[in-house]
Scaffold this motif. Structure first.
Motif, PDB file in Angstrom:
ATOM      1  N   LEU A 116       0.829  -1.211   0.000  1.00 22.85           N
ATOM      2  CA  LEU A 116       0.000   0.000   0.000  1.00 22.85           C
ATOM      3  C   LEU A 116       0.858   1.253   0.000  1.00 22.85           C
ATOM      4  O   LEU A 116       0.523   2.242  -0.653  1.00 22.85           O
ATOM      5  CB  LEU A 116      -0.925  -0.025   1.224  1.00 22.85           C
ATOM      6  CG  LEU A 116      -2.000  -1.115   1.238  1.00 22.85           C
ATOM      7  CD1 LEU A 116      -2.795  -1.063   2.532  1.00 22.85           C
ATOM      8  CD2 LEU A 116      -2.933  -0.959   0.036  1.00 22.85           C
ATOM      9  N   ALA A 117       1.968   1.199   0.744  1.00 26.13           N
ATOM     10  CA  ALA A 117       2.859   2.354   0.751  1.00 26.13           C
ATOM     11  C   ALA A 117       3.465   2.589  -0.633  1.00 26.13           C
ATOM     12  O   ALA A 117       3.589   3.729  -1.104  1.00 26.13           O
ATOM     13  CB  ALA A 117       3.973   2.149   1.782  1.00 26.13           C
ATOM     14  N   GLN A 118       3.803   1.484  -1.311  1.00 28.96           N
ATOM     15  CA  GLN A 118       4.346   1.623  -2.655  1.00 28.96           C
ATOM     16  C   GLN A 118       3.297   2.177  -3.607  1.00 28.96           C
ATOM     17  O   GLN A 118       3.590   3.038  -4.448  1.00 28.96           O
ATOM     18  CB  GLN A 118       4.849   0.269  -3.155  1.00 28.96           C
ATOM     19  CG  GLN A 118       5.518   0.357  -4.518  1.00 28.96           C
ATOM     20  CD  GLN A 118       5.983  -0.998  -5.000  1.00 28.96           C
ATOM     21  OE1 GLN A 118       5.804  -2.001  -4.320  1.00 28.96           O
ATOM     22  NE2 GLN A 118       6.579  -1.045  -6.180  1.00 28.96           N
ATOM     23  N   ILE A 119       2.049   1.690  -3.485  1.00 32.27           N
ATOM     24  CA  ILE A 119       0.984   2.208  -4.354  1.00 32.27           C
ATOM     25  C   ILE A 119       0.769   3.695  -4.091  1.00 32.27           C
ATOM     26  O   ILE A 119       0.601   4.492  -5.027  1.00 32.27           O
ATOM     27  CB  ILE A 119      -0.320   1.405  -4.117  1.00 32.27           C
ATOM     28  CG1 ILE A 119      -0.158  -0.031  -4.619  1.00 32.27           C
ATOM     29  CG2 ILE A 119      -1.498   2.067  -4.809  1.00 32.27           C
ATOM     30  CD1 ILE A 119      -1.354  -0.908  -4.316  1.00 32.27           C
ATOM     31  N   GLU A 120       0.784   4.087  -2.823  1.00 27.34           N
ATOM     32  CA  GLU A 120       0.548   5.494  -2.491  1.00 27.34           C
ATOM     33  C   GLU A 120       1.675   6.377  -3.041  1.00 27.34           C
ATOM     34  O   GLU A 120       1.415   7.460  -3.582  1.00 27.34           O
ATOM     35  CB  GLU A 120       0.445   5.646  -0.974  1.00 27.34           C
ATOM     36  CG  GLU A 120       0.014   7.032  -0.516  1.00 27.34           C
ATOM     37  CD  GLU A 120      -1.379   7.401  -1.007  1.00 27.34           C
ATOM     38  OE1 GLU A 120      -1.649   8.610  -1.167  1.00 27.34           O
ATOM     39  OE2 GLU A 120      -2.183   6.475  -1.239  1.00 27.34           O
ATOM     40  N   GLU A 121       2.903   5.896  -2.911  1.00 29.09           N
ATOM     41  CA  GLU A 121       4.020   6.668  -3.425  1.00 29.09           C
ATOM     42  C   GLU A 121       3.932   6.801  -4.950  1.00 29.09           C
ATOM     43  O   GLU A 121       4.137   7.880  -5.514  1.00 29.09           O
ATOM     44  CB  GLU A 121       5.334   5.989  -3.029  1.00 29.09           C
ATOM     45  CG  GLU A 121       6.597   6.777  -3.391  1.00 29.09           C
ATOM     46  CD  GLU A 121       7.040   6.553  -4.834  1.00 29.09           C
ATOM     47  OE1 GLU A 121       7.643   7.468  -5.423  1.00 29.09           O
ATOM     48  OE2 GLU A 121       6.755   5.459  -5.367  1.00 29.09           O
ATOM     49  N   ARG A 122       3.593   5.707  -5.620  1.00 26.52           N
ATOM     50  CA  ARG A 122       3.468   5.735  -7.078  1.00 26.52           C
ATOM     51  C   ARG A 122       2.307   6.616  -7.501  1.00 26.52           C
ATOM     52  O   ARG A 122       2.396   7.346  -8.502  1.00 26.52           O
ATOM     53  CB  ARG A 122       3.291   4.316  -7.607  1.00 26.52           C
ATOM     54  CG  ARG A 122       3.310   4.206  -9.115  1.00 26.52           C
ATOM     55  CD  ARG A 122       3.267   2.763  -9.544  1.00 26.52           C
ATOM     56  NE  ARG A 122       4.422   2.026  -9.062  1.00 26.52           N
ATOM     57  CZ  ARG A 122       4.530   0.697  -9.098  1.00 26.52           C
ATOM     58  NH1 ARG A 122       3.541  -0.029  -9.577  1.00 26.52           N
ATOM     59  NH2 ARG A 122       5.603   0.102  -8.655  1.00 26.52           N
ATOM     60  N   LYS A 123       1.230   6.578  -6.742  1.00 28.01           N
ATOM     61  CA  LYS A 123       0.069   7.414  -7.060  1.00 28.01           C
ATOM     62  C   LYS A 123       0.445   8.898  -6.976  1.00 28.01           C
ATOM     63  O   LYS A 123       0.087   9.690  -7.858  1.00 28.01           O
ATOM     64  CB  LYS A 123      -1.070   7.090  -6.097  1.00 28.01           C
ATOM     65  CG  LYS A 123      -2.298   7.961  -6.268  1.00 28.01           C
ATOM     66  CD  LYS A 123      -3.345   7.610  -5.232  1.00 28.01           C
ATOM     67  CE  LYS A 123      -4.541   8.572  -5.319  1.00 28.01           C
ATOM     68  NZ  LYS A 123      -5.551   8.288  -4.277  1.00 28.01           N
ATOM     69  N   LYS A 124       1.173   9.280  -5.947  1.00 28.12           N
ATOM     70  CA  LYS A 124       1.575  10.679  -5.812  1.00 28.12           C
ATOM     71  C   LYS A 124       2.498  11.097  -6.951  1.00 28.12           C
ATOM     72  O   LYS A 124       2.369  12.193  -7.504  1.00 28.12           O
ATOM     73  CB  LYS A 124       2.275  10.894  -4.466  1.00 28.12           C
ATOM     74  CG  LYS A 124       1.345  10.754  -3.264  1.00 28.12           C
ATOM     75  CD  LYS A 124       2.117  10.976  -1.973  1.00 28.12           C
ATOM     76  CE  LYS A 124       1.196  10.831  -0.753  1.00 28.12           C
ATOM     77  NZ  LYS A 124       1.943  11.011   0.514  1.00 28.12           N
ATOM     78  N   ARG A 125       3.422  10.212  -7.320  1.00 27.05           N
ATOM     79  CA  ARG A 125       4.376  10.560  -8.370  1.00 27.05           C
ATOM     80  C   ARG A 125       3.688  10.717  -9.727  1.00 27.05           C
ATOM     81  O   ARG A 125       3.942  11.671 -10.473  1.00 27.05           O
ATOM     82  CB  ARG A 125       5.460   9.481  -8.451  1.00 27.05           C
ATOM     83  CG  ARG A 125       6.492   9.717  -9.535  1.00 27.05           C
ATOM     84  CD  ARG A 125       7.728   8.864  -9.295  1.00 27.05           C
ATOM     85  NE  ARG A 125       7.398   7.482  -9.048  1.00 27.05           N
ATOM     86  CZ  ARG A 125       7.147   6.579 -10.023  1.00 27.05           C
ATOM     87  NH1 ARG A 125       7.197   6.960 -11.280  1.00 27.05           N
ATOM     88  NH2 ARG A 125       6.870   5.336  -9.732  1.00 27.05           N
ATOM     89  N   LEU A 126       2.769   9.805 -10.049  1.00 29.86           N
ATOM     90  CA  LEU A 126       2.071   9.894 -11.331  1.00 29.86           C
ATOM     91  C   LEU A 126       1.082  11.053 -11.348  1.00 29.86           C
ATOM     92  O   LEU A 126       0.872  11.692 -12.387  1.00 29.86           O
ATOM     93  CB  LEU A 126       1.351   8.576 -11.623  1.00 29.86           C
ATOM     94  CG  LEU A 126       2.260   7.350 -11.795  1.00 29.86           C
ATOM     95  CD1 LEU A 126       1.423   6.103 -12.037  1.00 29.86           C
ATOM     96  CD2 LEU A 126       3.221   7.560 -12.955  1.00 29.86           C
TER      97      LEU A 126
END
Length: 526
Positions: A116-126
């Motif tokens: 979930l942390a990885q998804i959240e980080e990727r979501k913010k970056r995209l």
């Protein structure tokens, strides 16, 4: 004591660097052939060859790790700095840098929280790149002719979509089969979205007007492929409007943010794609009846307006009265206008005749004759003036030539006098130079002759010496070389004398003749 120490040292076996490195590597691989390490990722580097180099660390230590290209291609997520992971592999050494490292076979996030942390980080970056902006999203077509579906061909999802489309409004459906979970899921979904967009208009495969990316519900690991960055970018780049229907209503993946519309379920995506045909037909019938009633009302209103306009229109006599009056008025003014027009044309014609008379050939010829006379007079005057000027310039040039001739004669006389003086000075120099050269050469020749005379062997003979030649003509240098009765030839300064050698009372053994150096003879030799 020192001797015993040297003996002890010499008993220790010697290793080469490669042998020691190989032994250490075998020891580590035997002891730690298969290990699982939980750590936080430090620096992550993806090499151009496809290998991944990373650091596994905790608060006290750091372990180098390598993921070979084949294992890296099978990973379901991209390792990034700061992630907590569980790495499985074996410990080995890298002799080139004298360090040990972990060859990683599998790498997985350490629990759902990390995912979930990885998804959240990727979501913010995209999102920072603008891939989720509402301004990028396209409107869905009201009634698409062709619908492209990206899903598994064997699951219940495609059956639900087809069944729902058949109930609402049957459309032509093109299915691009993909795996919706697993290691290759993200790559296949990306290829399907981009493949649909690459289809040409009017090609053998119909290009969809709308795309649906669908999958049933599942865990976060099952839906992980739809969080892949490549899938999200493909959805954002799609020129065909796209509906995402991944999971159940509570399941959210990153493709839902990049798609043009999100459906809570695959069935909901089919409902968004097309309207209900029966409702549409009922609406069309109702609109048709409303159009017909409006048209009839419009015709009735137009008929009433026409009747009102007819009553307000004047009769034919009233319409022609005013034009008739204007015609009569113009007829009365016509005679006066014709006379005035004739006078204007007559005056214009007279002016033209006057100008034409001035442009007649006789008038032009007289003017040209007068101009020619004037030019002849000017030419004669100019000719006389030019002749006088030329005579004056010629006289000036003759005077200058005479002055220059006198100056040239004086200069030539001065030059001849200077050359004669110089010739007289140089006349005696060649003779003196030749005489000096001959004298120097005579002195040099005298010195050479004196040196040659000093090296002549006959000068030595004149001082009382003689040269003795044997029968063979060679010089005899020692008495031991001459046997009794040998004919000798004795050379003096003034000539040669023949002689016979007597007995030698003290014969000696002949010494071996010492060879003379090549190119160097005796002072008395021939």
């Amino acid at each position: 004591m020192l001797a015993r120490m040297n003996d002890t040292v010499s008993n220790v076996p010697e290793w080469s660097v490669s042998e020691l490195s190989g032994a250490l590597r075998r020891t580590l691989e035997d002891a730690y052939g298969h290990v699982r390490v939980r750590a936080e990722l430090g620096k992550v580097t993806v090499h151009g060859s496809g290998h991944v180099y990373l650091d596994l660390k905790d608060d006290k230590s750091c372990l180098a790790g390598v993921i070979w290209r084949g294992a890296a291609a099978k990973m379901r997520f991209r390792p990034e700095m700061g992630m907590e992971v569980i790495a499985t592999g074996k410990i080995t050494t890298f002799p080139g840098q004298s360090k040990y490292q972990l060859i990683i076979d599998t790498l997985e996030p350490a629990g759902v929280g990390a995912l979930l942390a990885q998804i959240e980080e990727r979501k913010k970056r995209l999102a920072a790149e603008g891939l989720f902006d509402e301004a990028r999203k396209q409107l869905l077509p009201y009634l698409p002719g062709v619908i492209g579906v990206v899903t598994s061909p064997t699951g219940a999802v495609i059956r639900d979509i087809l069944h729902r489309l058949a109930d609402r409004f049957p459309r032509h459906v093109v299915v691009w089969p993909v795996r919706v979970q697993g290691e290759t899921s993200a790559a296949e979904v990306t290829a399907a979205i981009r493949g649909f967009n690459a289809l040409p208009e009017g090609g053998p495969i119909a290009r969809p007007d709308l795309l649906i990316v669908a999958r049933g519900g599942g865990s976060i690991e099952d839906l992980w492929g739809f969080n892949d960055e490549a899938v999200v970018r493909a959805a954002a780049d799609s020129m065909i409007p796209l509906i995402s229907a991944v999971g159940h209503e509570t399941d959210w993946t990153l493709i839902d943010y990049a798609s043009d519309k999100r459906a809570p379920t695959p069935t909901g995506a089919a409902e968004m794609a097309v309207p209900v045909r029966s409702e549409l037909m009922a609406n069309v019938g109702d609109l048709g009846r409303r159009v017909l009633a409006a048209l009839l009302r419009h015709l009735d209103r137009r008929k009433a307006d026409l009747r009102s306009a007819t009553r307000a229109l004047p009769g034919p006599e009233d319409l022609l009265a005013l034009p008739r009056q204007r015609l009569d008025l113009a007829g009365g003014k016509l005679a006066h206008a014709l006379a005035a027009n004739a006078r204007r044309h007559e005056a214009r014609l007279s002016e033209a005749a006057r100008k034409l008379a001035g442009l007649s050939p006789q008038a032009r010829l007289a003017g040209m004759r007068a101009k020619l006379d004037g030019l002849e007079k000017r030419l004669a005057a100019a000719k006389d003036a030019n002749l006088r000027a030329e005579k004056q310039r010629l006289a000036q040039r003759l005077e200058r030539i005479a002055a220059l001739g006198q100056r040239a004669d004086r200069a030539l006389l001065v030059l001849v006098a200077r050359r004669r003086e110089r010739l007289e000075r140089l006349e005696g120099r060649p003779g003196r130079a030749v005489a000096a050269t001959v004298e120097r050469r005579r002195e040099t020749l005298g010195r050479v002759v004196q040196l040659l005379d000093s090296y002549d062997y006959k000068q030595v003979l004149r001082r009382g010496y003689a040269l003795v030649h044997g029968p063979d003509g060679h010089l005899v240098r020692e008495a031991a070389q001459v046997a009794g009765g040998t004919m000798l030839d004795i050379e003096f300064a003034d000539g040669r004398v023949k002689a016979v050698a007597g007995d030698n009372p003290r014969p000696r053994a002949a010494k071996p003749k010492t060879p003379e150096p090549a190119g160097q003879g005796s002072l008395f030799g021939g």
